[in-house]
Design a protein around this motif. Structure first.
Motif, PDB file in Angstrom:
ATOM      1  N   SER A 279      68.517 -56.702  -6.197  1.00  8.92           N
ATOM      2  CA  SER A 279      68.499 -56.128  -7.548  1.00  8.92           C
ATOM      3  C   SER A 279      67.096 -56.074  -8.134  1.00  8.92           C
ATOM      4  CB  SER A 279      69.419 -56.931  -8.478  1.00  8.92           C
ATOM      5  OG  SER A 279      69.006 -58.295  -8.550  1.00  8.92           O
ATOM      6  N   ASN A 280      66.173 -56.889  -7.608  1.00  8.62           N
ATOM      7  CA  ASN A 280      64.795 -56.848  -8.122  1.00  8.62           C
ATOM      8  C   ASN A 280      63.871 -56.011  -7.229  1.00  8.62           C
ATOM      9  OD1 ASN A 280      64.762 -58.657  -5.963  1.00  8.62           O
ATOM     10  ND2 ASN A 280      63.080 -59.863  -6.843  1.00  8.62           N
TER      11      ASN A 280
ATOM     12  N   LYS B  43      63.911 -50.784 -11.039  1.00 12.63           N
ATOM     13  CA  LYS B  43      64.509 -51.792 -10.161  1.00 12.63           C
ATOM     14  C   LYS B  43      65.916 -51.360  -9.707  1.00 12.63           C
ATOM     15  CE  LYS B  43      61.207 -54.954 -10.331  1.00 12.63           C
ATOM     16  NZ  LYS B  43      61.438 -56.319 -10.780  1.00 12.63           N
TER      17      LYS B  43
ATOM     18  N   LYS C  15      68.821 -52.432 -10.019  1.00 15.39           N
ATOM     19  CA  LYS C  15      69.566 -53.415 -10.828  1.00 15.39           C
ATOM     20  C   LYS C  15      71.003 -53.624 -10.361  1.00 15.39           C
ATOM     21  CE  LYS C  15      66.795 -52.826 -14.993  1.00 15.39           C
ATOM     22  NZ  LYS C  15      66.781 -52.399 -16.423  1.00 15.39           N
TER      23      LYS C  15
END
Length: 419
Positions: A287-288, A251, A253
């Motif tokens: 972030s995902n 991901k 992040k």
């Protein structure tokens, strides 16, 4: 194009324009002024007679053109027809070979301005087609005027359209239009030149079709092991995709990467700003989102049935929405290009069709994807197969580039040769 005169650059004469605009490209032997005609002074107007969809087939006897086919099967010139009809000839309207056809109805008003010159005698013309025939001899070439309408009058005709869900333009609407035409001899020269370009484009399309047909056949033959390259005799090993794929779980992040990509059926991974320009489609918080690097595969689980699967060829690291499913090949068993071509086989399509979920839209979950079986040869044979198919694939892309160049040339000439 050596015999076409370029305005003010070739040294040839350019006529005194006065209030008349002249094309930027012109054959040097023509110098006369263009003349403006109203459609009412050029054409006799009529319409065709009804030929229903179930009354037209390549297997019937009498050649015909139906209005819907003007959108999908034909372009500026109709020199051969696809369908025929079995209706009684007394119930039909036939071509003389000098017609210009325009659909009189359509969902998009711009479609109604699409003209086709019908150059064949004895073709039955269907209903919902505006038929334009010469009012007098030797005023115009139907091929030239067909190109002229498509290049210069299409938008104007669309403004004449009436209706809400279905737009209509009738012969009475077309009578108010005007056309600026050179002499008939110049029209015929331009028409012959454009026919030559059209012929090259058609030939190029046939070359591509033939190579693609061969590619499809040889690909499935290789993956079904009906033929094999010399030197390989070992049995292929059947595995579950789950044994040879690694799901991507990386991901974004810290939102380190900002290039957001989508999966395109035609182009693979493509930057979202190239699709949507100024309209933001990515979430502010990415972030995902999944991080995508070279060697990644991705697909839209609800659109895989239309081939919306992409492979990351380049080195740029980007991110994609978590709505996509992303994975890589486990390279100790499987090379990327072998897997990429396998995803284009009949075998994969069959297994995919048996793995769909959902009642409204077909959905292929990763859990169902990894249950599929794939037959895998040695890495050496995979490389041989992939290399062979890649060369054919590259040949197809080369021929498509030539086609694009021809179509660009045609577009340029139409813009420069018509006023």
């Amino acid at each position: 194009m050596t015999d076409i005169q370029k305005e003010n650059k070739s040294g040839g004469k350019v006529p005194n324009r006065g209030s008349v605009n002249f094309p930027r490209l012109r054959f040097p032997e023509f110098e006369g002024e263009y003349r403006q005609y109203s459609f009412e002074d050029l054409f006799l107007f009529s319409t065709g007679k009804n030929i229903k969809q179930n009354e037209a087939s390549p297997e019937y006897e009498t050649p015909c053109v139906r209005y819907g086919e003007l959108y999908h099967l034909y372009n500026e010139i109709i020199s051969e027809v696809v369908n025929k009809t079995n209706l009684d000839k007394s119930d039909l309207t036939f071509s003389i070979g000098n017609e210009i056809l325009l659909p009189s109805a359509g969902e998009d008003p711009l479609d109604i301005g699409s003209a086709s010159a019908l150059t064949i005698k004895g073709v039955a013309i269907g209903r919902t087609i505006n038929i334009l025939r010469p009012l007098k001899k030797n005023l115009y070439s139907n091929i030239y005027v067909s190109y002229y309408i498509n290049e210069k009058l299409k938008k104007k005709i669309s403004t004449l359209a009436k209706g809400v869900s279905i737009s209509n333009v009738y012969n009475s609407d077309l009578k108010i239009l005007n056309a600026l035409l050179p002499s008939i001899s110049e029209q015929q020269k331009i028409s012959s030149f454009l026919l030559l370009i059209n012929s090259r484009i058609q030939t190029q399309n046939k070359i591509i079709e033939q190579i693609e047909f061969y590619f499809k056949g040889i690909k499935d033959t290789l993956f079904s092991q009906k033929i094999r390259f010399g030197g390989f005799a070992e049995d292929w090993e059947t595995k579950k995709l789950g044994d040879v794929l690694l799901k991507n779980s990386t991901k974004n992040k810290n939102q380190k990467y900002s290039t957001v990509q989508s999966v395109s059926n035609k182009y693979g991974f493509i930057n979202q700003e190239d699709i949507f320009e100024d309209r933001r489609v990515a979430s502010v918080d990415t972030s995902n989102y999944y991080v995508i690097d070279k060697g990644c595969f991705a697909y839209n689980p609800s659109r895989i049935n239309v081939g919306s699967l992409a492979y990351k060829f380049d080195d740029e690291i980007s991110i994609i929405s978590p709505l996509y499913i992303s994975f890589k090949a486990e390279n100790i068993f499987l090379i990327d290009t072998f897997l990429l071509y396998w995803f284009k086989t009949i075998e994969f399509t069959k297994q995919m069709n048996n793995s769909f979920e959902g009642s409204v839209r077909n959905t292929l979950s990763y859990e169902n994807l990894i249950k599929m079986n794939i037959s895998i040869p040695s890495l050496e044979e995979q490389i041989q197969i992939s290399s062979f198919l890649t060369k054919i694939d590259q040949k197809i892309q080369t021929e498509k580039t030539i086609l694009e160049q021809l179509e660009t040339q045609k577009k340029y000439l139409l813009q420069q040769m018509f006023v």
